[in-house]
Design a protein around this motif. Structure first.
Motif, PDB file in Angstrom:
ATOM      1  N   ARG A   1      46.918  43.611  40.621  1.00  0.00           N
ATOM      2  CA  ARG A   1      46.292  44.480  39.767  1.00  0.00           C
ATOM      3  C   ARG A   1      45.990  43.985  38.460  1.00  0.00           C
ATOM      4  NH1 ARG A   1      44.822  49.043  42.055  1.00  0.00           N
ATOM      5  NH2 ARG A   1      46.374  50.214  43.482  1.00  0.00           N
ATOM      6  N   GLY A   2      44.638  43.975  37.954  1.00  0.00           N
ATOM      7  CA  GLY A   2      44.190  43.361  36.668  1.00  0.00           C
ATOM      8  C   GLY A   2      43.886  42.004  36.924  1.00  0.00           C
ATOM      9  N   LYS A   3      44.145  41.417  37.947  1.00  0.00           N
ATOM     10  CA  LYS A   3      43.482  39.914  38.269  1.00  0.00           C
ATOM     11  C   LYS A   3      41.996  40.390  39.058  1.00  0.00           C
ATOM     12  CE  LYS A   3      45.905  36.752  40.245  1.00  0.00           C
ATOM     13  NZ  LYS A   3      47.132  36.172  41.187  1.00  0.00           N
ATOM     14  N   LEU A   4      41.256  39.273  38.795  1.00  0.00           N
ATOM     15  CA  LEU A   4      39.884  39.280  39.591  1.00  0.00           C
ATOM     16  C   LEU A   4      40.074  38.049  40.669  1.00  0.00           C
ATOM     17  CD1 LEU A   4      37.423  40.387  36.951  1.00  0.00           C
ATOM     18  CD2 LEU A   4      38.493  41.703  38.536  1.00  0.00           C
ATOM     19  N   PHE A   5      40.042  36.777  39.841  1.00  0.00           N
ATOM     20  CA  PHE A   5      39.855  35.516  40.749  1.00  0.00           C
ATOM     21  C   PHE A   5      41.343  35.513  41.116  1.00  0.00           C
ATOM     22  CE2 PHE A   5      36.453  35.199  37.486  1.00  0.00           C
ATOM     23  CZ  PHE A   5      35.440  34.812  38.396  1.00  0.00           C
ATOM     24  N   GLY A   6      41.433  34.897  42.422  1.00  0.00           N
ATOM     25  CA  GLY A   6      42.622  34.671  42.919  1.00  0.00           C
ATOM     26  C   GLY A   6      43.523  35.825  43.275  1.00  0.00           C
ATOM     27  N   ALA A   7      43.001  36.968  43.331  1.00  0.00           N
ATOM     28  CA  ALA A   7      43.498  38.338  43.659  1.00  0.00           C
ATOM     29  C   ALA A   7      43.668  38.371  45.180  1.00  0.00           C
ATOM     30  CB  ALA A   7      43.185  39.344  43.048  1.00  0.00           C
ATOM     31  N   ASP A   8      44.400  39.032  45.690  1.00  0.00           N
ATOM     32  CA  ASP A   8      44.186  39.429  47.308  1.00  0.00           C
ATOM     33  C   ASP A   8      43.679  40.710  47.429  1.00  0.00           C
ATOM     34  OD1 ASP A   8      44.391  40.227  49.929  1.00  0.00           O
ATOM     35  OD2 ASP A   8      46.773  40.537  49.886  1.00  0.00           O
ATOM     36  N   TRP A   9      42.056  40.742  47.708  1.00  0.00           N
ATOM     37  CA  TRP A   9      41.355  41.806  47.849  1.00  0.00           C
ATOM     38  C   TRP A   9      41.419  42.339  49.278  1.00  0.00           C
ATOM     39  CZ3 TRP A   9      39.598  44.076  43.570  1.00  0.00           C
ATOM     40  CH2 TRP A   9      39.661  43.552  42.179  1.00  0.00           C
ATOM     41  N   GLY A  10      41.949  42.004  50.187  1.00  0.00           N
ATOM     42  CA  GLY A  10      42.146  42.622  51.655  1.00  0.00           C
ATOM     43  C   GLY A  10      40.738  42.247  52.281  1.00  0.00           C
ATOM     44  N   ALA A  11      40.254  43.347  52.849  1.00  0.00           N
ATOM     45  CA  ALA A  11      39.147  43.411  53.688  1.00  0.00           C
ATOM     46  C   ALA A  11      37.821  43.086  52.729  1.00  0.00           C
ATOM     47  CB  ALA A  11      38.934  44.940  54.454  1.00  0.00           C
ATOM     48  N   TRP A  12      37.904  43.278  51.376  1.00  0.00           N
ATOM     49  CA  TRP A  12      36.896  43.101  50.717  1.00  0.00           C
ATOM     50  C   TRP A  12      36.665  41.735  50.262  1.00  0.00           C
ATOM     51  CZ3 TRP A  12      34.354  47.717  49.382  1.00  0.00           C
ATOM     52  CH2 TRP A  12      35.228  48.808  49.811  1.00  0.00           C
TER      53      TRP A  12
ATOM     54  N   LYS B   1      31.083  32.033  32.107  1.00  0.00           N
ATOM     55  CA  LYS B   1      32.219  32.140  31.436  1.00  0.00           C
ATOM     56  C   LYS B   1      33.296  31.783  31.978  1.00  0.00           C
ATOM     57  CE  LYS B   1      29.983  35.014  27.945  1.00  0.00           C
ATOM     58  NZ  LYS B   1      30.134  36.264  27.077  1.00  0.00           N
ATOM     59  N   GLY B   2      34.427  32.138  31.337  1.00  0.00           N
ATOM     60  CA  GLY B   2      35.788  31.938  32.085  1.00  0.00           C
ATOM     61  C   GLY B   2      36.044  32.632  33.324  1.00  0.00           C
ATOM     62  N   ARG B   3      37.231  31.861  34.007  1.00  0.00           N
ATOM     63  CA  ARG B   3      37.787  32.468  35.286  1.00  0.00           C
ATOM     64  C   ARG B   3      39.069  32.291  35.327  1.00  0.00           C
ATOM     65  NH1 ARG B   3      33.832  31.516  39.804  1.00  0.00           N
ATOM     66  NH2 ARG B   3      31.731  31.045  38.834  1.00  0.00           N
ATOM     67  N   THR B   4      39.930  32.448  34.224  1.00  0.00           N
ATOM     68  CA  THR B   4      41.238  32.479  33.945  1.00  0.00           C
ATOM     69  C   THR B   4      41.447  33.929  33.095  1.00  0.00           C
ATOM     70  OG1 THR B   4      41.164  31.651  31.706  1.00  0.00           O
ATOM     71  CG2 THR B   4      41.388  30.015  33.654  1.00  0.00           C
ATOM     72  N   PRO B   5      42.679  34.381  33.346  1.00  0.00           N
ATOM     73  CA  PRO B   5      42.847  35.680  32.804  1.00  0.00           C
ATOM     74  C   PRO B   5      42.790  35.699  31.215  1.00  0.00           C
ATOM     75  CG  PRO B   5      44.698  35.187  34.071  1.00  0.00           C
ATOM     76  CD  PRO B   5      43.940  33.926  34.252  1.00  0.00           C
ATOM     77  N   GLU B   6      42.890  34.745  30.690  1.00  0.00           N
ATOM     78  CA  GLU B   6      42.288  34.879  29.303  1.00  0.00           C
ATOM     79  C   GLU B   6      41.041  34.561  28.862  1.00  0.00           C
ATOM     80  OE1 GLU B   6      44.476  32.538  30.586  1.00  0.00           O
ATOM     81  OE2 GLU B   6      46.370  33.596  30.296  1.00  0.00           O
ATOM     82  N   THR B   7      40.104  34.015  29.651  1.00  0.00           N
ATOM     83  CA  THR B   7      38.755  33.860  29.454  1.00  0.00           C
ATOM     84  C   THR B   7      37.536  34.557  30.277  1.00  0.00           C
ATOM     85  OG1 THR B   7      38.620  31.785  31.199  1.00  0.00           O
ATOM     86  CG2 THR B   7      39.294  31.322  28.763  1.00  0.00           C
ATOM     87  N   THR B   8      38.185  35.216  31.129  1.00  0.00           N
ATOM     88  CA  THR B   8      37.132  35.887  32.155  1.00  0.00           C
ATOM     89  C   THR B   8      36.534  37.222  30.981  1.00  0.00           C
ATOM     90  OG1 THR B   8      38.579  35.741  34.105  1.00  0.00           O
ATOM     91  CG2 THR B   8      37.074  37.465  34.241  1.00  0.00           C
TER      92      THR B   8
END
Length: 185
Positions: free
Chosen positions: A54-65, A76-83
């Motif tokens: 939760r709170g993560k986008l890139f690299g998170a486990d989104w299951g069937a999604w 723009k960024g893809r890290t927690p600090e720059t997204t």
């Protein structure tokens, strides 16, 4: 019965990790909006990361999604600090319930203030398409449909509320507007 998939995407003016009052305000209103939308008639589900993601986008486990994906124009960024983005992927029973959830109530209030938080990119910010009731749309499906919509006219696999299609693939008339009784599936 077919279900309506909705993908939304916006580029934020500041990264999600920013601690300014503007970003906090976006988070605060966003949490309440999600709660209201989840209770809206016609709402079925939305993509959420599993467990500790939760709170993560890139690299998170989104299951069937599926794996989280963004349109090619996001630079723009893809890290927690720059997204610096906000994206949603949800399922609905039909056009009217989804439209009403997005264009009334607190979400409508937030939409009226969207340029306080989001950049004006000139790209579409939402796309819709029908899926069978046993299929889960993926983030990549949403990105592909949004990128198609950016480059082409609405079609059965990528359309908007104002130029919708029926589950059978036919144009659905004038589109969904406030107070319109059409398309109530």
């Amino acid at each position: 019965m077919p279900q309506l998939a909705l993908y939304t995407f916006g580029v934020l003016k500041t990264p999600l990790a920013d601690t300014s009052p503007r970003t906090r305000e976006f988070y605060d209103i966003g949490g309440t909006v999600y709660q209201q939308i989840a209770r809206h008639p016609g709402y079925l589900a939305h993509a959420e990361p599993a467990g500790d993601d939760r709170g993560k986008l890139f690299g998170a486990d989104w299951g069937a999604w599926g794996e989280f994906a963004v349109p090619a124009w996001y630079d723009k960024g893809r890290t927690p600090e720059t997204t610096a983005l906000a994206a949603t992927l949800s399922l609905w029973t039909g056009l009217r319930p989804a439209f009403d959830a997005l264009y009334t109530g607190l979400h409508r209030t937030a939409l009226n203030r969207r340029y306080d938080w989001f950049e004006r990119t000139g790209h579409p910010n939402h796309v819709l398409w029908w899926v069978s009731d046993d299929a889960a749309p993926t983030w990549q499906d949403g990105v592909s449909a949004l990128e198609y919509l950016r480059d082409g006219d609405p079609a059965p696999h990528a359309f908007t509320f104002h130029r919708p299609f029926t589950p059978e693939g036919a144009p659905a008339g004038k589109g969904v507007r406030r107070g319109d009784a059409a398309l109530t599936r």
